[in-house]
Design an enzyme around this catalytic site. Structure first.
Site, PDB file in Angstrom:
ATOM      1  N   ARG A 259       0.831  -1.210   0.000  1.00 47.21           N
ATOM      2  CA  ARG A 259       0.000   0.000   0.000  1.00 47.21           C
ATOM      3  C   ARG A 259       0.866   1.261   0.000  1.00 47.21           C
ATOM      4  O   ARG A 259       0.539   2.263  -0.636  1.00 47.21           O
ATOM      5  CB  ARG A 259      -0.901   0.008   1.240  1.00 47.21           C
TER       6      ARG A 259
ATOM      7  N   HIS B 122      -7.773   8.390  10.135  1.00 45.50           N
ATOM      8  CA  HIS B 122      -7.396   6.974  10.233  1.00 45.50           C
ATOM      9  C   HIS B 122      -5.893   6.743  10.184  1.00 45.50           C
ATOM     10  O   HIS B 122      -5.451   5.622   9.930  1.00 45.50           O
ATOM     11  CB  HIS B 122      -8.095   6.169   9.135  1.00 45.50           C
TER      12      HIS B 122
ATOM     13  N   CYS C 123      10.835  -0.306  15.874  1.00 44.58           N
ATOM     14  CA  CYS C 123      10.853   1.045  16.429  1.00 44.58           C
ATOM     15  C   CYS C 123      12.305   1.517  16.523  1.00 44.58           C
ATOM     16  O   CYS C 123      13.146   0.805  17.060  1.00 44.58           O
ATOM     17  CB  CYS C 123      10.198   1.042  17.806  1.00 44.58           C
TER      18      CYS C 123
ATOM     19  N   ASN D 236     -19.969  12.053  -5.453  1.00 42.01           N
ATOM     20  CA  ASN D 236     -19.727  10.615  -5.453  1.00 42.01           C
ATOM     21  C   ASN D 236     -20.142  10.047  -6.797  1.00 42.01           C
ATOM     22  O   ASN D 236     -21.027  10.568  -7.456  1.00 42.01           O
ATOM     23  CB  ASN D 236     -20.519   9.938  -4.325  1.00 42.01           C
TER      24      ASN D 236
ATOM     25  N   GLU E  97     -21.751   7.434  -7.084  1.00 48.73           N
ATOM     26  CA  GLU E  97     -23.102   6.903  -6.892  1.00 48.73           C
ATOM     27  C   GLU E  97     -23.841   7.728  -5.851  1.00 48.73           C
ATOM     28  O   GLU E  97     -23.247   8.454  -5.076  1.00 48.73           O
ATOM     29  CB  GLU E  97     -23.026   5.461  -6.375  1.00 48.73           C
TER      30      GLU E  97
END
Ligand code: BJW
Ligand code: ZN
Length: 272
Positions: free
Chosen positions: A74, A127, A179, A245, A247
């Protein structure tokens, strides 16, 4: 409420050019035309794995290598994508607002960073972000930016991580991202299903949403909470909401404006 204006660009322009506090809610659809797959519906990325089965604390606990490889993939897509005309028209419109002493803020569910790269300044990332990693050690809580691609050498030359991985050698836990402060296993700085949003981030979003006098909602299926309740809460206050959008959704009947189509086309037209 209940007034539905389809493709009323002139009516929308009159509102947007005088609004003082504009909030723009965005989801995966705004980045679709940058080549970043959406989550739900056609072209969804999660063909083999349901999103809930990778973007969850349980998935990471049971198979951190699989989840990390997925995020490595990603990250590669996001880092190599460019903002499209929808991101850019929002960034340009924010600059215009600034000159006129008006505010435009973006509250995004996206983790791709494309609003910031388009030049938007006021961006709340609900997010998390693919460019950040955090520590899994609860006493450390280090969050750092990391643009390495692949994120660790172990992920080099393994092909498309969305493909079936059965034939690929399993990656050892010790070769996963660590980390930089304490050496514990690192994780994507992403809000997974069942996890709380950062309370400060959520509060900032709620303040913006609660104080806006115009709201745009762009490219989201509006099924993931708490983000899904922001636009309906604005409409409930009697403040106009404009949806962009591909839709139309049945739940959107209270929204004042609807601009169906590709948002890289409709948004520049609405803000231009
Ligand atoms: C275009 C276009 C173009 C395309 N132009 N438009 C019931 C059961 C179980 C759980 C829950 C439940 N009710 C609520 C919950 C909690 C859960 C939730 O909401 N689940 C629902 C699915 C039901 N929420 C949470 O867990 C959240 N935390 C929370 O609530 O904490 C409290 C709590 C704790 C414990 C239990 C319960 C509550 C956290 C949610 C975090 C979501 N994270 C994800 C994945 C990580 C990100 C990543 O890895 O990238 O974030 S989910 C995924 O969906 C991602 C997205 O940000 C998010 C939203 O998706 P989005 O943006 O709407 O994309 P799509 O694909 O759905 O839609 C694209 C849209 O664009 C479509 O409408 C297209 O038509 C349109 N489009 N091209 C214009 N060119
Ligand atoms: Zn740490």
């Amino acid at each position: 409420s209940g007034k539905r204006n389809y493709e009323d660009y002139e009516g929308f322009k009159r509102l947007v050019d005088t609004a003082k506090n504009i909030v723009v809610l965005t989801g995966a659809g705004i980045s679709a035309e940058s080549g970043i797959p959406v989550f739900r519906g056609a072209g969804g990325l999660w063909r083999k794995y349901k999103s809930e089965n990778l973007a969850s604390p349980d998935a990471f606990a049971s198979n951190p290598a699989l989840v990390w490889e997925f995020y490595n993939y990603r990250r590669h897509i996001a880092f190599n994508a460019s903002p499209n005309k929808a991101h850019i028209s929002l960034a340009d419109y924010e600059k215009k607002c600034k000159k006129e002493n008006r505010n435009l803020s973006i509250v995004t569910q996206n983790v791709d960073g494309l609003h910031l790269r388009a030049g938007s300044e006021k961006v709340v990332e609900l997010h998390g972000a693919l460019r950040k990693v955090s520590c899994t050690n609860g006493t450390c809580e280090n969050v750092e930016e990391n643009y390495d691609d692949p994120i660790v050498p172990a992920f080099a030359n393994r092909g498309d991580a969305s493909l079936d991985q059965a034939d690929l050698p399993v990656i050892d836990r010790k070769d996963l991202p660590k980390c930089k402060k304490c050496g514990s296993l690192a994780r994507p700085y992403i809000v997974w299903f069942g996890e709380m949003l950062d309370p400060d981030v959520l509060e900032e979003a709620q303040l913006l949403v609660g104080g806006c006098d115009l709201c745009l909602v762009i490219g989201t299926s509006s099924v993931v909470y708490p983000a899904a309740m922001f636009a309906p809460s604005v409409a409930q206050r009697g403040v106009p909401v404009a949806e962009f959008n591909l839709e139309e959704h049945p739940a959107d009947s209270d929204f004042a404006f609807h601009f169906p189509g590709l948002c890289a086309t409709t948004l520049p037209k609405a803000l231009g």
